[in-house]
Write a protein that holds these residues in place. Structure first.
Motif, PDB file in Angstrom:
ATOM      1  N   ARG A  18       5.440   0.108 -11.323  1.00 22.30           N
ATOM      2  CA  ARG A  18       6.310  -0.630 -12.247  1.00 22.30           C
ATOM      3  C   ARG A  18       7.202  -1.604 -11.492  1.00 22.30           C
ATOM      4  N   LEU A  19       7.796  -1.130 -10.392  1.00 19.22           N
ATOM      5  CA  LEU A  19       8.678  -1.991  -9.617  1.00 19.22           C
ATOM      6  C   LEU A  19       7.899  -3.133  -8.964  1.00 19.22           C
ATOM      7  N   GLY A  40       6.347  -8.789  -8.666  1.00 21.82           N
ATOM      8  CA  GLY A  40       5.214  -9.702  -8.551  1.00 21.82           C
ATOM      9  C   GLY A  40       4.340  -9.466  -7.337  1.00 21.82           C
ATOM     10  N   ILE A  41       4.263  -8.204  -6.897  1.00 21.03           N
ATOM     11  CA  ILE A  41       3.321  -7.845  -5.844  1.00 21.03           C
ATOM     12  C   ILE A  41       2.415  -6.726  -6.350  1.00 21.03           C
ATOM     13  N   GLU A  42       1.257  -6.611  -5.746  1.00 17.28           N
ATOM     14  CA  GLU A  42       0.285  -5.608  -6.168  1.00 17.28           C
ATOM     15  C   GLU A  42       0.556  -4.288  -5.452  1.00 17.28           C
ATOM     16  N   ALA A  43       0.480  -3.180  -6.182  1.00 18.44           N
ATOM     17  CA  ALA A  43       0.628  -1.851  -5.580  1.00 18.44           C
ATOM     18  C   ALA A  43      -0.749  -1.209  -5.480  1.00 18.44           C
ATOM     19  N   TYR A  86       0.838  -1.195   0.000  1.00 18.85           N
ATOM     20  CA  TYR A  86       0.000   0.000   0.000  1.00 18.85           C
ATOM     21  C   TYR A  86       0.874   1.247   0.000  1.00 18.85           C
ATOM     22  N   THR A  87       0.435   2.282  -0.701  1.00 17.03           N
ATOM     23  CA  THR A  87       1.169   3.548  -0.735  1.00 17.03           C
ATOM     24  C   THR A  87       0.206   4.702  -0.448  1.00 17.03           C
ATOM     25  N   GLY A  88       0.784   5.813  -0.029  1.00 17.68           N
ATOM     26  CA  GLY A  88      -0.022   6.994   0.256  1.00 17.68           C
ATOM     27  C   GLY A  88      -0.101   7.964  -0.904  1.00 17.68           C
ATOM     28  N   ALA A  89       0.207   7.521  -2.116  1.00 20.86           N
ATOM     29  CA  ALA A  89       0.188   8.410  -3.284  1.00 20.86           C
ATOM     30  C   ALA A  89      -1.190   9.048  -3.469  1.00 20.86           C
ATOM     31  N   LEU A  90      -1.183  10.350  -3.693  1.00 15.93           N
ATOM     32  CA  LEU A  90      -2.432  11.082  -3.913  1.00 15.93           C
ATOM     33  C   LEU A  90      -2.550  11.606  -5.340  1.00 15.93           C
ATOM     34  N   PHE A  91      -1.530  12.335  -5.783  1.00 15.64           N
ATOM     35  CA  PHE A  91      -1.584  12.925  -7.121  1.00 15.64           C
ATOM     36  C   PHE A  91      -0.275  12.813  -7.897  1.00 15.64           C
TER      37      PHE A  91
END
Length: 227
Positions: free
Chosen positions: A109-110, A115-118, A94-99
């Protein structure tokens, strides 16, 4: 689903963690990328050393990866972190990306290569609604860096509450400040919230101010029991 969170200790990564927990994920690890470069394009820097204390307060193990913070090259360090998570059975990050498409696209991409879901649960969430949600959840967020017109030294170390948001809205009307600081206008640190078993008490901090920008650098902090 066994997951991890790309964790900086700021409001966005904590909100992503909160989302994952509420989503029913089995969050096994926090992944903290500690950059030696204050100008890192990818990673949060102010008070990154406190992620250990935050992880302890939350009760989730943290994995640390160091990087020199050189543009694009720092992605290889992130990739190594993803590889480590994959080897531990992690299925999603999980990431905190907003914009920021720059950050989100590279993370995805990484993750795909490994082989993991982002997952970025608040991607393109309305900034005002998002910040109201942060406050409504009960997270205690302080400003640890300011880098935008309209934000002066007085904002450093300040708690983001309803009063602060009202002031930020007025500033935004004049300067087009992003209310969630997604353009790098400010950095934040979470010291308490619903997923914290203990809260962080700041004992000492220094302000490093340079004409029109600066950081709030915490030099001493501890965990204390919540009432």
């Amino acid at each position: 689903m066994k997951s991890a969170v790309l964790f900086s200790g700021g409001k966005d990564s904590v909100m992503a963690l909160n989302y994952a927990i509420n989503n029913g994920d089995d969050v096994k690890y926090l992944l903290s990328i500690k950059s030696q470069n204050d100008e890192s394009y990818m990673f949060h820097v102010p008070n990154i050393h406190l992620t250990d204390l935050q992880a302890e307060a939350i009760g989730i193990p943290i994995i640390e990866v160091k990087t020199a913070g050189v543009k694009e090259e720092e992605l290889e360090d992130l990739k190594e972190g993803f590889k480590q998570l994959k080897s531990l059975g992690i299925e999603a990050i999980y990431t905190g990306a907003l914009f920021s498409t720059y950050q989100k696209s590279r993370i995805e991409r990484l993750a795909d290569e490994i082989g993991i879901e982002a997952i970025s649960p608040y991607w393109h969430k309305d900034p005002k609604e998002y910040m109201d949600l942060v406050i409504d959840y009960g997270f205690k967020v302080i400003i640890s860096g300011v880098f935008a017109d309209g934000l002066d030294e007085s904002w450093l170390g300040r708690l983001i509450d309803e009063e602060a948001m009202a002031e930020l809205e007025k500033i935004s009307e004049k300067t087009y400040l992003h209310l969630a600081f997604e353009g790098g206008e400010a950095e934040t640190l979470v010291i308490d919230g619903p997923i914290f078993k203990k809260r962080i008490e700041i004992l000492d901090a220094d302000i490093d101010w340079h004409v029109d920008n600066g950081t709030y650098n915490i030099t001493d902090a501890r965990l204390i029991d919540k009432e």
